[in-house]
Design a protein around this motif. Structure first.
Motif, mmCIF file in Angstrom:
data_model
loop_
_atom_site.group_PDB
_atom_site.id
_atom_site.type_symbol
_atom_site.label_atom_id
_atom_site.label_comp_id
_atom_site.label_asym_id
_atom_site.label_seq_id
_atom_site.Cartn_x
_atom_site.Cartn_y
_atom_site.Cartn_z
ATOM 1 N N ILE A 21 4.510 4.188 5.835
ATOM 2 C CA ILE A 21 3.604 3.212 5.423
ATOM 3 C C ILE A 21 4.415 2.041 5.010
ATOM 4 O O ILE A 21 4.364 0.869 5.436
ATOM 5 N N GLN A 22 5.478 2.088 3.839
ATOM 6 C CA GLN A 22 6.257 1.221 3.324
ATOM 7 C C GLN A 22 6.935 0.397 4.400
ATOM 8 O O GLN A 22 7.319 -0.587 4.368
ATOM 9 N N TRP A 23 7.518 1.369 5.376
ATOM 10 C CA TRP A 23 8.564 0.756 6.445
ATOM 11 C C TRP A 23 7.620 -0.350 7.394
ATOM 12 O O TRP A 23 8.153 -1.540 7.736
ATOM 13 N N LEU A 28 5.202 -4.109 -3.032
ATOM 14 C CA LEU A 28 5.625 -3.765 -4.386
ATOM 15 C C LEU A 28 4.368 -2.768 -5.016
ATOM 16 O O LEU A 28 5.050 -2.104 -5.937
ATOM 17 N N VAL A 29 3.349 -2.650 -4.699
ATOM 18 C CA VAL A 29 2.306 -1.702 -5.318
ATOM 19 C C VAL A 29 2.611 -0.328 -4.842
ATOM 20 O O VAL A 29 2.872 0.541 -5.686
ATOM 21 N N THR A 30 3.097 0.004 -3.655
ATOM 22 C CA THR A 30 3.331 1.243 -3.036
ATOM 23 C C THR A 30 4.817 1.733 -4.031
ATOM 24 O O THR A 30 4.957 2.869 -4.171
ATOM 25 N N LEU A 31 5.604 0.787 -4.058
ATOM 26 C CA LEU A 31 6.854 0.866 -4.616
ATOM 27 C C LEU A 31 6.673 1.284 -6.220
ATOM 28 O O LEU A 31 7.376 2.366 -6.751
ATOM 29 N N ALA A 32 5.869 0.544 -6.738
ATOM 30 C CA ALA A 32 5.428 0.627 -8.190
ATOM 31 C C ALA A 32 4.767 2.205 -8.529
ATOM 32 O O ALA A 32 5.092 3.218 -9.140
ATOM 33 N N ARG A 33 4.043 2.695 -7.466
ATOM 34 C CA ARG A 33 3.334 3.879 -7.341
ATOM 35 C C ARG A 33 4.454 4.840 -7.448
ATOM 36 O O ARG A 33 4.139 6.007 -7.995
ATOM 37 N N ARG A 34 5.258 4.632 -6.359
ATOM 38 C CA ARG A 34 6.372 5.619 -6.149
ATOM 39 C C ARG A 34 7.150 5.834 -7.361
ATOM 40 O O ARG A 34 7.596 7.045 -7.930
ATOM 41 N N GLY A 61 1.538 -8.630 2.612
ATOM 42 C CA GLY A 61 2.592 -7.692 2.999
ATOM 43 C C GLY A 61 3.293 -7.304 1.848
ATOM 44 O O GLY A 61 3.576 -5.864 1.478
ATOM 45 N N TRP A 62 4.088 -8.075 1.396
ATOM 46 C CA TRP A 62 5.176 -7.995 -0.006
ATOM 47 C C TRP A 62 4.321 -7.341 -1.118
ATOM 48 O O TRP A 62 4.755 -6.826 -1.627
ATOM 49 N N LEU A 81 8.003 -8.836 6.790
ATOM 50 C CA LEU A 81 9.308 -9.502 6.905
ATOM 51 C C LEU A 81 9.261 -10.518 8.137
ATOM 52 O O LEU A 81 9.540 -11.714 8.244
ATOM 53 N N LEU A 82 8.536 -9.951 9.203
ATOM 54 C CA LEU A 82 8.169 -10.653 10.588
ATOM 55 C C LEU A 82 7.253 -11.923 10.139
ATOM 56 O O LEU A 82 7.758 -12.830 10.307
#
Length: 64
Positions: free
Chosen positions: A12-14, A54-60, A49-50, A21-22
């Protein structure tokens, strides 16, 4: 031994970061070329999107 990380969140992050990015590339270009409606829409998609990345990275990071 640590449990293997679920690959679903990575996928999902990818996908979200690829779209972000696009959108980050296309949005400002569209604005500079005079297509302001589409350009700002792409820029808004990039911000969302960004933010999602950030939310998914913080969750991880919280779970490790």
């Amino acid at each position: 031994v640590a449990a293997p990380e679920p690959w679903r969140l990575s996928l999902i992050q990818w996908a979200v970061s690829t779209v972000a990015l696009l959108a980050t590339t296309i949005g400002p270009l569209q604005v500079m070329l005079g297509e302001t409606g589409w350009g700002w829409s792409w820029c808004g998609l990039a911000v969302v999107g960004w933010g999602a990345v950030l939310v998914t990275l913080a969750r991880r990071w919280r779970t490790t």
